[in-house]
Design an enzyme around this catalytic site. Structure first.
Site, PDB file in Angstrom:
ATOM      1  N   GLU A   1      58.738  21.164  12.026  1.00 54.80           N
ATOM      2  CA  GLU A   1      57.380  21.002  11.710  1.00 54.80           C
ATOM      3  C   GLU A   1      56.974  21.340  10.456  1.00 54.80           C
ATOM      4  O   GLU A   1      56.264  22.499  10.316  1.00 54.80           O
ATOM      5  CB  GLU A   1      56.606  21.499  12.876  1.00 54.80           C
ATOM      6  CG  GLU A   1      56.682  21.215  14.307  1.00 54.80           C
ATOM      7  CD  GLU A   1      55.891  21.646  15.137  1.00 54.80           C
ATOM      8  OE1 GLU A   1      54.858  22.562  14.771  1.00 54.80           O
ATOM      9  OE2 GLU A   1      55.664  21.382  16.264  1.00 54.80           O
TER      10      GLU A   1
ATOM     11  N   GLU B   1      60.251  18.874  21.444  1.00 56.29           N
ATOM     12  CA  GLU B   1      59.241  19.857  21.951  1.00 56.29           C
ATOM     13  C   GLU B   1      58.257  18.803  22.917  1.00 56.29           C
ATOM     14  O   GLU B   1      57.834  18.095  22.282  1.00 56.29           O
ATOM     15  CB  GLU B   1      58.449  20.637  21.009  1.00 56.29           C
ATOM     16  CG  GLU B   1      59.122  21.738  20.315  1.00 56.29           C
ATOM     17  CD  GLU B   1      58.828  22.379  19.485  1.00 56.29           C
ATOM     18  OE1 GLU B   1      57.129  22.716  19.712  1.00 56.29           O
ATOM     19  OE2 GLU B   1      59.092  23.036  18.449  1.00 56.29           O
TER      20      GLU B   1
HETATM   21  C1  FCB Z   1      54.881  23.880  18.080  1.00 58.43           C
HETATM   22  C2  FCB Z   1      55.986  25.017  17.514  1.00 58.43           C
HETATM   23  C3  FCB Z   1      56.486  25.925  18.398  1.00 58.43           C
HETATM   24  C4  FCB Z   1      55.503  26.117  19.562  1.00 58.43           C
HETATM   25  C5  FCB Z   1      54.629  25.013  20.059  1.00 58.43           C
HETATM   26  C6  FCB Z   1      53.683  25.329  21.050  1.00 58.43           C
HETATM   27  O1  FCB Z   1      54.131  23.499  17.085  1.00 58.43           O
HETATM   28  O2  FCB Z   1      56.986  24.156  17.063  1.00 58.43           O
HETATM   29  O3  FCB Z   1      57.377  26.873  17.954  1.00 58.43           O
HETATM   30  O4  FCB Z   1      54.827  27.211  18.915  1.00 58.43           O
HETATM   31  O5  FCB Z   1      54.042  24.363  19.121  1.00 58.43           O
END
Ligand code: FCB
Length: 458
Positions: A166, A344
């Protein structure tokens, strides 16, 4: 009853990040990170929390690998701590830091779990920050050196390599809003950091491939869908403007070789771009990692802050699984991309431990189930998704929110460090074992298992 079956070899896993779980912030030669410094600064983190101990994974990794095995994970996405390996960010390697990841990777392989590494998930070496951090062009080569060191040591066992997690959050939260480390509020720097992160990514891709060209190399972007609330052309325009301005920031340079005009207009001007940068950034990748949590909704007036009838998670993000399918299709249609891994996806909810000692986290289970289903539908639409890393394996240190937000499919009791698999985790292991999602599983099955209603309104 609909059962959504996934392709053979679909890579089901879970994700974590070094600073959020490891603890041991100054053990065995580890250097200070910007997150250590930031979380030790009063007023920065909710409840004054910090990651000094976090989930104590640095000492409990064997137990955690056993937990992953029990869940049946096929892959584990984790990040390495740059200052654990290079305490000042460059030159001198800390052998104990490398040994830690070496042992972890061995244990994962022995358990039949594919390691999926992220080189940088935000814990930047403090010493390097003090020489300009991500704003300094001179520092970018140190990231490539770090990538090379890890590849030499772990490239024989890790196939999946992502460079940066990110980049948008690093630039925006770290350098624009200042609510993440290093806590700067400087739009001009944020813009240069945006570009420098892309250059650093490109250099790291080259470094990894120069050592082992067979490895799968990619990057991880967080994308929010931008939806229009209705057919009003203004609503549609607002959604499109938002997408172009903020969601193309990295997709465009990576897959089109330039920055989107709407992003440039928003940023005011372009950062310093050197000859050859865009070619470096646009190197072919083996995969694209996508982190998805929610969407933004727009009507004719602008963003809709609270969508009536929608469920919101504990982080205040709207739950809207169909937006995930739209997002995957949009990215796939707008860009010529390599295969996607969902790196994620997950949700924070205020879990409670029930009298039976279990965590009946029905809302998280439903969230995941609906997002799995929407992903499967996007795959049928033609999007090439190869795997799915649930965020997160463990409850952990949620950055500026500290320990107040729980994202895990496994609960962590921060007093005792005891781990308990939540209902969502048990359900997820059945998904993995059957390689399919049953639309009606969840509330009903959990209910049957525990013998008591987990939904008080039922
Ligand atoms: C993302 C991050 C991760 C976590 C999630 C909830 O932005 O990559 O580390 O904090 O959000």
């Amino acid at each position: 009853m609909t059962i959504y079956r996934f392709p053979d070899n679909f890579l089901w896993g879970a994700a974590t990040a070094s600073y959020q779980i490891e603890g041991a912030w100054k053990e065995d030669g580890k250097g200070e990170s910007t997150w250590d410094r930031f979380s030790h600064t009063p007023g920065r983190i909710a409840n004054g929390d910090n990651g000094d101990m976090a989930c104590d994974h640095y000492h409990r990794w064997r137990e955690d690998v056993a937990l992953m095995q029990k869940l049946g994970l096929k892959a584990y996405r984790f990040s390495a701590s740059w200052p654990r390996i290079l305490p000042t960010g460059k030159r001198t390697v800390n052998p104990a830091g490398l040994d830690f990841y070496d042992q972890l990777v061995d244990a994962l392989c022995a358990a039949g779990i594919s390691p999926f590494i992220t080189l940088h998930h935000w814990d930047y070496p403090q010493a390097l920050y003090e020489t300009g951090g991500w704003t300094s062009r001179d520092n970018l080569g140190h990231f490539a050196d770090y990538a090379a060191i890890l590849t030499k040591r772990l490239g024989d066992r890790i196939n999946m390599w992502s460079t940066i997690n990110e980049p948008g959050v690093i630039a925006m939260n770290g350098y624009f809003n200042g609510d993440h480390a290093p806590g700067e509020q400087n739009p001009i720097k944020a813009q240069q950091v945006t570009h420098n992160l892309m250059v650093a990514h490109g250099l790291a891709v080259q470094a990894i491939r120069s050592i082992n060209p067979k490895l799968q190399v990619g990057i991880v972007l967080n994308q929010w869908m931008a939806d229009a609330a209705d057919d009003d052309p203004l609503s549609i325009q607002n959604a499109e403007d938002n997408w172009n301005r903020s969601e193309t920031t990295f997709l465009h340079p990576l897959f089109k070789g330039n920055y989107h005009p709407a992003y440039i207009a928003w940023a005011g001007s372009l950062p310093d771009i050197k000859a050859g940068d865009m070619e470096l950034i646009g190197q072919k990748l083996d995969f694209l990692g996508i982190n998805f949590y929610s969407r933004h909704l727009f009507n004719a007036e602008g963003i809709v802050d609270s969508v009536s009838g929608s469920e919101y998670t504990d982080t205040g993000w709207e739950v809207c699984a169909p937006a995930f399918r739209r997002l995957l299709n949009k990215v796939n249609n707008d860009y010529s991309i390599p295969p996607i891994y969902i790196t994620e996806n997950g949700a924070a909810f205020p879990d409670e431990v029930s009298a039976d000692g279990k965590i009946h986290d029905t809302r998280r289970l439903d969230y995941l189930k609906n997002h799995f289903i929407q992903t499967r539908l996007a795959m049928r639409d033609g999007v090439d998704v190869r795997g799915y890393m649930v965020w997160s394996l463990l409850d952990n240190f949620e950055w500026a929110e500290g320990f107040s937000k729980r994202f895990g499919i496994v609960r962590v009791d921060y007093e005792t460090q005891e781990r308990t698999i939540k209902d969502s985790g048990e359900w997820y292991s059945r998904v993995i074992a059957t390689n399919s999602v049953d639309e009606h599983e969840g509330v009903y099955v959990v209910h049957q298992k525990t013998g008591e209603p987990n939904n008080p309104n039922e």
